[in-house]
Design an enzyme around this catalytic site. Sequence first.
Site, mmCIF file in Angstrom:
data_model
loop_
_atom_site.group_PDB
_atom_site.id
_atom_site.type_symbol
_atom_site.label_atom_id
_atom_site.label_comp_id
_atom_site.label_asym_id
_atom_site.label_seq_id
_atom_site.Cartn_x
_atom_site.Cartn_y
_atom_site.Cartn_z
ATOM 1 N N GLU A 36 0.833 -1.110 0.078
ATOM 2 C CA GLU A 36 0.212 -0.058 0.211
ATOM 3 C C GLU A 36 0.906 1.137 -0.041
ATOM 4 O O GLU A 36 1.044 1.933 0.861
ATOM 5 C CB GLU A 36 -0.914 -0.035 1.261
ATOM 6 C CG GLU A 36 -2.036 1.064 1.193
ATOM 7 C CD GLU A 36 -2.388 1.551 2.498
ATOM 8 O OE1 GLU A 36 -3.220 0.609 3.015
ATOM 9 O OE2 GLU A 36 -2.263 2.798 2.629
ATOM 10 N N HIS A 192 -8.913 2.173 0.000
ATOM 11 C CA HIS A 192 -7.962 2.970 0.784
ATOM 12 C C HIS A 192 -8.809 4.029 1.132
ATOM 13 O O HIS A 192 -9.824 4.675 0.925
ATOM 14 C CB HIS A 192 -7.133 3.510 -0.221
ATOM 15 C CG HIS A 192 -5.897 4.117 0.507
ATOM 16 N ND1 HIS A 192 -5.850 5.635 0.793
ATOM 17 C CD2 HIS A 192 -4.528 3.965 0.854
ATOM 18 C CE1 HIS A 192 -4.848 5.890 1.415
ATOM 19 N NE2 HIS A 192 -3.988 4.936 1.717
ATOM 20 N N ASP A 314 2.832 2.017 3.580
ATOM 21 C CA ASP A 314 2.484 3.159 3.786
ATOM 22 C C ASP A 314 3.438 4.575 3.454
ATOM 23 O O ASP A 314 3.118 5.467 3.876
ATOM 24 C CB ASP A 314 1.381 3.557 4.983
ATOM 25 C CG ASP A 314 0.208 4.498 4.501
ATOM 26 O OD1 ASP A 314 0.061 4.853 3.078
ATOM 27 O OD2 ASP A 314 -0.503 4.962 5.346
HETATM 28 MN MN MN Z 1 -1.933 4.682 2.540
#
Ligand code: MN
Length: 354
Positions: A36, A192, A314
């Site tokens: 992600e 998301h 992230d």
């Molecule tokens: Mn993210």
Amino acid sequence: MKRREFIGAAAIGALAASAAAQAQPPRRTYKRIATEEGFLIPEVLDENERIMRAGGPQLMTRGAGVMAQNSIDIGAGRIAKMDADGVDMQLLLLSSPGVQVYDRDKAVALAKLANDRVAAAVKAYPTRLAALTTIAPQDPIEAVKELERGVRTLGLNGVLVNSHTNNEYLDLPKFWPIFEAAEALDAPIYIHPRDPAAGMAQIMTGPVLGGPAFAYGVEVAVHALKLIDAGLFDRFPKLKIVIGHMGESIPFWLQRIDNRFLWSTRTAPSKLKRLPSEYFKANFWVTTSGMNYKAPLMMTIEQLGIDRVLYAIDYPFENQGEAVKFAEAMPLTPAQKMKFFQTNAQSLFKIKTI
Ligand code: MN
């Protein structure tokens, strides 16, 4: 060689081997795929700037400094940081809220441009980068076309939706052609976070509740449960949905959701064929993005099984090196680490190039 010499040589060899083993950690048998990881294109930063100047919401612009620079770098600079931090591959997602705050035509056009750019980056670094197809739910028909182009023509690895669009969630029937197309292509849809929809947004502000601290997780958890409640997975039983942040708290809630669902449907039967938790365990995959936190990781693995839990960092919003160290320190067996870091992502996102 005499027997005594042979034993001596073997002993020296063994000593040398053990010294080498102490000097460096054992060789990793798996690749680390982070699933992600954020990117942006300059045209999105510029459109964000235009919207903010017109009195719109706070969005990332070129003024965001290193964060903006790291976001738009989908080339050598990003790869160098991955090398330094021990990340073999990043799965790229257009950072939240992506194109979903733009008017329809602009959103459709910038989704296409972002997909073309990221596909070119993947082509330049096929063993280091993979990416999801950005769609503009503002126009569900164009979204279906772009989803199919992204997966079939550009070879991207699934679909990205940054949660609600103009306060609408994907449980509305007008969006269901998107799910029909995704299921037909066996393309996972990653939901998301973004700032919550109207109603939630006003009360979820400040450093404790606002944004990634709490509001994002609530936003996506609500979205995921609305999809279950709408009967989406009875209609599309092979649909694959991915959510981050250890499942946005849903693994923690499964028992109580089932318990109350059974209570409230005892007199007014639900249209759902299965329990809420059964859909979550059958149709959802979970990543660890932004959650360097052992207890929820172990609980999520216990609830869903190791095959459903994927590694994510992230980047560039979180510290990539710290996230690698955290995950490596988790009490997982070598076989579990292989699935968690590598093979779950490979099979879910059909990554063939690592
Ligand atoms: Mn993210």
